[in-house]
Design an enzyme around this catalytic site. Structure first.
Site, PDB file in Angstrom:
ATOM      1  N   ASP A  50       0.844  -1.208   0.000  1.00 13.00           N
ATOM      2  CA  ASP A  50       0.000   0.000   0.000  1.00 13.00           C
ATOM      3  C   ASP A  50       0.875   1.252   0.000  1.00 13.00           C
ATOM      4  O   ASP A  50       0.363   2.377  -0.079  1.00 13.00           O
ATOM      5  CB  ASP A  50      -1.013  -0.013   1.148  1.00 13.00           C
ATOM      6  CG  ASP A  50      -0.371  -0.010   2.522  1.00 13.00           C
ATOM      7  OD1 ASP A  50       0.863  -0.141   2.604  1.00 13.00           O
ATOM      8  OD2 ASP A  50      -1.109   0.121   3.519  1.00 13.00           O
ATOM      9  N   SER A  51       2.203   1.065   0.036  1.00 11.67           N
ATOM     10  CA  SER A  51       3.128   2.187  -0.189  1.00 11.67           C
ATOM     11  C   SER A  51       2.852   2.837  -1.543  1.00 11.67           C
ATOM     12  O   SER A  51       3.265   3.969  -1.789  1.00 11.67           O
ATOM     13  CB  SER A  51       4.579   1.706  -0.139  1.00 11.67           C
ATOM     14  OG  SER A  51       4.766   0.587  -1.003  1.00 11.67           O
ATOM     15  N   ASP A  89      -0.886  -6.279  -0.100  1.00  9.18           N
ATOM     16  CA  ASP A  89      -1.110  -5.592   1.170  1.00  9.18           C
ATOM     17  C   ASP A  89      -2.594  -5.323   1.350  1.00  9.18           C
ATOM     18  O   ASP A  89      -3.254  -4.810   0.435  1.00  9.18           O
ATOM     19  CB  ASP A  89      -0.407  -4.229   1.112  1.00  9.18           C
ATOM     20  CG  ASP A  89       0.615  -4.053   2.194  1.00  9.18           C
ATOM     21  OD1 ASP A  89       0.647  -4.860   3.138  1.00  9.18           O
ATOM     22  OD2 ASP A  89       1.400  -3.097   2.083  1.00  9.18           O
ATOM     23  N   LYS A 119      -0.900  -9.477   3.155  1.00 10.88           N
ATOM     24  CA  LYS A 119      -0.102  -9.003   4.301  1.00 10.88           C
ATOM     25  C   LYS A 119      -0.947  -8.038   5.122  1.00 10.88           C
ATOM     26  O   LYS A 119      -1.682  -7.227   4.530  1.00 10.88           O
ATOM     27  CB  LYS A 119       1.172  -8.304   3.819  1.00 10.88           C
ATOM     28  CG  LYS A 119       1.960  -7.664   4.963  1.00 10.88           C
ATOM     29  CD  LYS A 119       3.351  -7.220   4.544  1.00 10.88           C
ATOM     30  CE  LYS A 119       3.404  -5.877   3.850  1.00 10.88           C
ATOM     31  NZ  LYS A 119       2.885  -4.764   4.663  1.00 10.88           N
ATOM     32  N   GLU A 121      -0.808  -5.456   8.823  1.00  2.21           N
ATOM     33  CA  GLU A 121       0.064  -4.824   9.809  1.00  2.21           C
ATOM     34  C   GLU A 121      -0.479  -5.080  11.212  1.00  2.21           C
ATOM     35  O   GLU A 121      -1.699  -5.137  11.412  1.00  2.21           O
ATOM     36  CB  GLU A 121       0.138  -3.308   9.552  1.00  2.21           C
ATOM     37  CG  GLU A 121       0.767  -2.973   8.217  1.00  2.21           C
ATOM     38  CD  GLU A 121       0.911  -1.468   7.974  1.00  2.21           C
ATOM     39  OE1 GLU A 121       0.610  -0.668   8.899  1.00  2.21           O
ATOM     40  OE2 GLU A 121       1.315  -1.102   6.856  1.00  2.21           O
ATOM     41  N   GLU A 188       9.831  -3.852  10.233  1.00  2.20           N
ATOM     42  CA  GLU A 188      10.145  -2.537   9.667  1.00  2.20           C
ATOM     43  C   GLU A 188      10.606  -1.573  10.753  1.00  2.20           C
ATOM     44  O   GLU A 188       9.982  -1.468  11.827  1.00  2.20           O
ATOM     45  CB  GLU A 188       8.904  -1.955   8.949  1.00  2.20           C
ATOM     46  CG  GLU A 188       9.173  -0.559   8.387  1.00  2.20           C
ATOM     47  CD  GLU A 188       8.164  -0.079   7.364  1.00  2.20           C
ATOM     48  OE1 GLU A 188       7.255  -0.836   6.991  1.00  2.20           O
ATOM     49  OE2 GLU A 188       8.310   1.092   6.936  1.00  2.20           O
TER      50      GLU A 188
HETATM   51  O1  KIV Z   1       3.567  -1.093   1.600  1.00  2.00           O
HETATM   52  C1  KIV Z   1       4.728  -1.528   1.514  1.00  2.00           C
HETATM   53  O2  KIV Z   1       5.434  -1.317   0.527  1.00  2.00           O
HETATM   54  C2  KIV Z   1       5.250  -2.307   2.628  1.00  2.00           C
HETATM   55  C3  KIV Z   1       6.714  -2.600   2.646  1.00  2.00           C
HETATM   56  C4  KIV Z   1       7.462  -1.383   2.942  1.00  2.00           C
HETATM   57  C5  KIV Z   1       7.050  -3.703   3.562  1.00  2.00           C
HETATM   58  O3  KIV Z   1       4.521  -2.658   3.511  1.00  2.00           O
END
Ligand code: KIV
Length: 294
Positions: A50-51, A89, A119, A121, A188
Site C-alpha cells: 500500500d506504499s 497488502d 499481508k 500490519e 520494519e
Molecule cells: O507497503 C509496503 O510497501 C510495505 C513494505 C514497505 C514492507 O509494507
C-alpha cells in the site's frame, strides 16, 4: 494458455527458507511491466504494497488507499504471471472491523486479483484475524515495528524497539503472529540488533526493511531503489538507479526533438499506399504559399 510453474515460488517454499544462507529478496510492484522486470531479475516475492499510495498516487500516508485500488494494482501484477510469489497488502480499514469482513476482503485478493497471499500490519492485536485467514486458506504475512498504517498512533514514522519494553513488545507481537499462523513477518524500522533478536525468536522467515542485516530476507520499496521518488530516502534505502534523472532527461530530449521538428522522422511515420501517394502529395501541396497553416 499454459502456465509455466517451473521454479514457482510458493508459500511453503518461502516458509522453508527460514534460516537459509540465501536471503529472501522482496520488492514492491504495483504494475505489470515492473512486475515482469523484477521477476526476470529473480526476485522471490513481489509485494503489492500500500506504499503505492505514497510513491505512485502522491498521498502523504498510506491511509487513503482503498481496497478497490489495491485490487486493481494486485491484478495488474498477477497478470505478469510471475515466478515470484505475489503478496498483496491489505489496506487500512480492510481488516480492522472484524474477522468476517477481513476474510471477505482478503479473499477478493486471491479470487479476483490473482494474488497468492496477503499481508496485514500489527501484532498481538491482529492474531484473531490471522487465525481467521488461516482457517479460510488465505496465506498471510505479518508486519510489525514501524507499521505505516498506524502513523497517527505512533506519532510519525518513528523507529520502534528503542527501549527494552518496546523490544519485549515486538518479541511478543512476533511470537503471537507465528503462533496464529503467518508464513513470514516483515520487520520494519527497528535497530539491527532487535531485528536479529526477533529473527532468532521465530520459526518463520523475517523480512527486514530498516531492521538490519540479520533478517531472513530484505524488502525495499522499488521506487526508492530506483531513485524514482520525490522525497529524501530513509537511512536504510540503497539506490541502484536514478530514474528521476533518466526520465527527466528522456522527456527533455523528446521535447527538444518535437520542438525542433526532428520527431517523427520518415521512418517513424506510416507511408500511404502507393496508389494514392501521388494524389495525397498533390492535395498537400499549398496552392497559395502565403495562406497561414490552420
Ligand atoms: O507497503 C509496503 O510497501 C510495505 C513494505 C514497505 C514492507 O509494507
Amino acid at each position: 494458455m499454459s502456465r509455466n510453474i517451473q521454479g514457482k515460488i510458493t508459500v511453503p517454499g518461502v516458509r522453508a527458507r527460514k534460516g537459509a544462507p540465501e536471503r529472501l529478496v522482496v520488492l514492491t510492484a504495483y504494475d505489470h511491466p515492473t512486475a515482469r522486470a523484477l521477476d526476470q531479475a529473480g526476485v522471490d516475492i513481489l509485494l503489492v504494497g500500500d506504499s503505492l499510495g505514497m510513491v505512485v498516487l502522491g498521498h502523504d500516508t498510506t491511509l487513503p488507499v482503498t481496497l478497490e485500488v489495491m485490487l486493481h494494482h494486485a491484478a495488474a501484477v498477477a497478470r505478469a504471471r510471475p515466478r515470484a510469489l505475489v503478496v498483496a497488502d491489505m489496506p487500512f480499514l480492510s481488516y480492522h472491523t472484524g474477522p468476517a469482513d477481513a476474510v471477505r476482503n482478503a479473499g477478493r485478493f486471491l479470487q479476483e486479483a490473482g494474488a497468492e497471499a496477503v499481508k496485514i500490519e500489527g501484532g498481538r492485536g491482529r492474531a484473531d484475524i490471522v487465525r481467521a485467514f488461516v482457517a479460510a486458506d488465505i496465506p498471510v504475512m505479518g508486519h510489525i515495528g514501524l507499521t505505516p498504517q498506524s502513523v497517527n498512533t505512533l506519532g510519525g514514522y518513528r523507529v520502534q524497539g528503542k527501549s527494552l519494553s518496546q523490544v519485549d513488545a515486538l518479541l511478543a507481537d512476533a511470537l503471537a503472529l507465528e503462533e496464529a499462523g503467518v508464513f513470514s513477518i516483515v520487520l520494519e524500522g527497528m535497530p539491527a540488533k532487535v531485528g536479529g533478536l526477533v529473527t532468532r525468536a521465530v520459526s518463520v522467515p523475517t523480512i527486514g526493511i530498516g531492521a538490519g542485516p540479520d533478517c531472513d530476507g530484505q524488502v525495499l520499496v522499488t521506487h526508492d531503489l530506483l531513485g524514482f521518488t520525490s522525497t529524501a530516502p530513509a537511512r536504510f534505502v540503497r539506490r541502484y538507479a536514478d530514474l528521476n534523472a533518466a526520465v527527466t532527461e528522456a522527456a527533455r530530449r523528446f521535447a527538444e526533438d518535437v520542438r525542433g521538428g526532428n520527431y517523427p522522422s520518415e521512418r517513424e511515420s506510416y507511408p500511404a499506399p502507393p496508389e494514392i501517394e501521388a494524389e495525397l502529395s498533390r492535395r498537400l501541396a499549398p496552392d497559395d504559399v502565403t495562406e497561414p497553416r490552420r
